[in-house]
Design an enzyme around this catalytic site. Sequence first.
Site, PDB file in Angstrom:
ATOM      1  N   GLU A 186      -1.512   8.073   5.360  1.00 57.17           N
ATOM      2  CA  GLU A 186      -1.116   6.669   5.224  1.00 57.17           C
ATOM      3  C   GLU A 186      -1.016   5.949   6.570  1.00 57.17           C
ATOM      4  OE1 GLU A 186       1.375   6.663   1.051  1.00 57.17           O
ATOM      5  OE2 GLU A 186       2.509   7.006   2.883  1.00 57.17           O
ATOM      6  N   GLU A 255      -2.243   9.469  -4.540  1.00 60.61           N
ATOM      7  CA  GLU A 255      -0.833   9.396  -4.931  1.00 60.61           C
ATOM      8  C   GLU A 255      -0.644   8.336  -6.008  1.00 60.61           C
ATOM      9  OE1 GLU A 255       2.071   9.018  -1.854  1.00 60.61           O
ATOM     10  OE2 GLU A 255       1.216  10.633  -0.620  1.00 60.61           O
TER      11      GLU A 255
END
Length: 842
Positions: A186, A255
Site C-alpha cells: 500500500e 484485500e
Amino acid sequence: MQYMWINNKFLPILALLCSCLSVLATGTSVSYDSSAIIINGERRVIFSGSIHYTRSTPEMWPDLIQKAKEGGLDAIETYVFWDQHEPQRRKYNFSGKLDFIKFFKLVQEAGLYAFLRIGPYVCAEWNYGGFPMWLHNLPGIQLRTDNKIFKDEMQTFTTKIVDLCKESKLFAPQGGPIIFAQIENEYGNIMKPYGEAGKSYIQWCANMALSLNIGVPWIMCQQSDAPQSVINTCNGFYCDDFKPNNPKSPKMWTENWTGWYKDWGGKDPYRAAEDVAFAVARFFQAGGVFQNYYMYHGGTNFGRTAGGPFIVTSYEYHAPLDEFVNYQYVYTIDCSCSFKKISGNLNQPKWGHLKQLHAAIKSGEKVLTNSSSSTKQIGNGTDLTTYVSNSTGQKFCFLSNVNLEDANVDLQKDGKYFVPAWSVSILDGCNKEIYNTAKVNTQTSLMEKKSDGAENSTKLSWSWVSESMNDTLSGKGSFTDTKLLEQKATTVDVSDYLWYMTSVDIDNVTQWTDAKLHVNTTGHVLHAYVNQQLIGSQWEARGNNRFVFEQPVTLKSGTNIISLLSATNYGSFFDLTPTGIAGGPVLLIGKGNAVKDLSSNQWSYKVGLNGEDRRLYDVHSPSGSNWTLNHRLPKRVPMMWYKTEFKAPSGTDPVVVDLKGMGKGQAWVNGQSIGRFWPAYIADKTGCSQTCDYRGRYHTGNCMSNCAHPTQRWYHIPRSFLNNGENTLILFEEIGGTPSPVSFQTVVIGTLCGSAYEGNLLEMSCQKGHTISEIQFASFGDPQGTCGSFKKGSCEATNSPSAIQKACVGKTNCSFEASEANFGSSTCGKTSKRLLVQAVCN
C-alpha cells in the site's frame, strides 16, 4: 517407473504417496493473462483468504485452513512479520507460532495454494507496521524510500524469507503451494511526500524482488504506477471499478475488507454478509480474476503486537471464521500423517453465504476465463453482463442492481427476475438464477459466553504484589540525559513503558503554592507522580497522537522529585512521529504565571517496569514468593500485579476470560501473554443501531454496535495455552481496576436461526457436537423479521413447525429443502415463499 521434468531435472516419480497429502509435490507452472490465473495450463479464477499465522497458534492452523477450504477458498494469504522473525538484528526466530514454513506446508497438505506477502512493511494494524524497532534506530536510515541503509536491510530480510521458502520447496515451480508473492504494501497511499525518491524506491523494490527468481508472479497492492513487470492490485471495500495499469495483467483484489478493526474506546464495526457478497459478485461481473478476503480469520493480537496506536487485542474483523478455535483430539493413519481435529466457530451467515457465492461463480469458471463479455444497461443502475465462451458458446450472466430500491427485470425469453436493492443475481446459462447476494440461504449463529460452573464454581482466590517503584519514585533510573528523549529510540520496543524522572529545587514555596504540572506528550498514556504521590493519569483522545497533561501539584521547600511514566504502543505510521514526552515541554506553572521549564533538566530514565524485569508474569519466576494472599483485595489501587489459579473449563469449546472490573494492563496465562486489556475504556453512547441496512456503499461508521460498553471485555485463551490441571492467570493492572469479577467462560452457539428461499437447501448446525434442543420458531410462507425477532406473515404452510421439529431436535445438524413438498401446501399463492427457523443449541 514414470519420469517428469522438475526444476530442469529428469526425476522419477514415486508410485505411492501418503494418502493424506492432497497436493502432489510436483512442479506447477503459474502464469496469467487479463482473463485468468493459469495454473498448469488450466484457466482459473481464485478465491483466497487472509489467515495470519502470528494471530493464531500452531494448534489452530489445521482447522482454520480446513474451514477455509470447506468455505470454497482456493488459497490462503498471509503476511510475514519482520519484527517477530528478526527481533534483534541478524538474530532470527522461525519456531513455534512463527514457523511460517510449517503453516504453508499445512496449506499445501489441505490441497490449497498460498499467497506470500513479504512486505516487509505490512501495516496490518500491527505494532510499528511489522518493522523491528532496531531498524528505526540505525544511524542514517530513512524507512520506505530510496535510502541505501534501509534498502540493504529490506533486501537482506526479503532474501532470507525467499531462501527459506526455496529450501523447503514452497514455490509452485518446486512443487510447493505458493503461487503469488508481494513486495511492499500500500505504498501508493502514502507515496506522494517522498517525491522522486519514492518513485525510484518502487522501481528498486520490483527489480530486487524479480532478481530473487522465485518462479511465480510478484504483485504490488495499491500501487497504480507499479512497474509492469509486477501486477498492481486493489485493496478496499469495493474494487469493481479497478483496472490494472497493464492491459495484460489480471484484475486482482488483494484485500476485500470483510469488516474493520476495533480501537480502544470505539464501537464494534459490522459489515453484512450481503454487502461483502455484493462486492465480490460485482468484482467478478467486471472481469475480476483473483479475490482475497482480508480477513478470513482475524484472530488475536497476542502479547504487545497490536498497533494503531489504540488497536484492541481482538483482531476479529468480523471475518467468516471468528477469533476462536479450540483443540479437540488427535488421530493418526498408517502413513504416519497426523491430523488434528479442531472445532472452530463459523461466523454465520457470512461463512455460509460466501461459500455458496464461491460455488456459484466457480460453476461458470470455464466461461468466465475463456470468453468475451458485454454489459447492457437494463435500467438506471440495473445492468446485465453476459459472458459468452469463445469455444462453446456457453453463457454466464451477472444481473446487478446498485440502486437502493428493488427491481423487477424482464429478460424476455431468458425469464423474469426479482433483484433486491444493492444485489447481484448470478444466472447460469443467463436464464436461471443460481445465487443472489441479498437472498441469504444459510444459518445465522448468535454466539454467547457460557459460565463453566463445574470447574470454577467458587470465587477465584487472588494474591497480589505492588509494582515496585521505590527507585523510580525517588528519581533513580539506569541512565541520564539533559533532554527529553523519544520513546521508540529509547526503549527499542522492549516494553510499553518508559520512566522520565527529574528533580526541581523550590526556595519560595509561597510562589508555588497553587502550582500546576504541565506536560506536552506524544505518548498515549501518562501517569504523573510528584514526591512519590500520584497526581493524575491521562490518555490521548482517539485519533489524536498528542495531548497536554496539566494537574495541580503540591510542592515542598527543597528538592521535589517528579516521575513521569509514559505508556505507548506504536502504530503503523509512527516512523517519523515522535512518541513519549520527546521534547516536551515539561513546565511548572506557579502564581503570577511564573514558569519553570524543566525540559532541559538532568533527566533520569528507566525502560520498562520492575515487575517486567523480575518476570512476575512468569509462573516460574523466582520472585513468586513475594505474592501476598489475602481475602481483602486492594481497592482500585493502580500499578498492581494479581495472580490466581484456575482449572480449564470442561469440554472443548473455546475459552475466554471475562476481565470485567479490570482497568488497563496486560494478561498472561501460564506465562504466555494473551494481550493488552483495557475494559475501563467505554465506547461512545451514541451511533449504534439494532438493525443494519446494508444497502449502499459501506463505510466504517455503518451498522455499529456495543455502544456504552467496554470496547473489549472478553479475551481469548487458546486451549493450547492451558494445562489439564491447574493454570495460572497473572494480570498487571495499571490504572486501578479490581479482579474480583473476573471469570472464565466458553463461547458457544446459543441461538441458531435459519433462512432459505423457496427451492433452496437450508443446513443448520450447532457445531462441536452440541445438539438442537428446541425449535422456537418455524414458518414456511412469508414470515418477517430478523434472528431473535421472527414473526409470522400473512400465509404459511401449516406443517412448518412439526416438520422442523422432526428433522432437527436432538441432532447436531439437520438439512432440508424449503419447499411445499416438505412443509405442505400454503395459502401464499404466487407469492415468493421463504423458510425462517429459530432454534436453541444445547
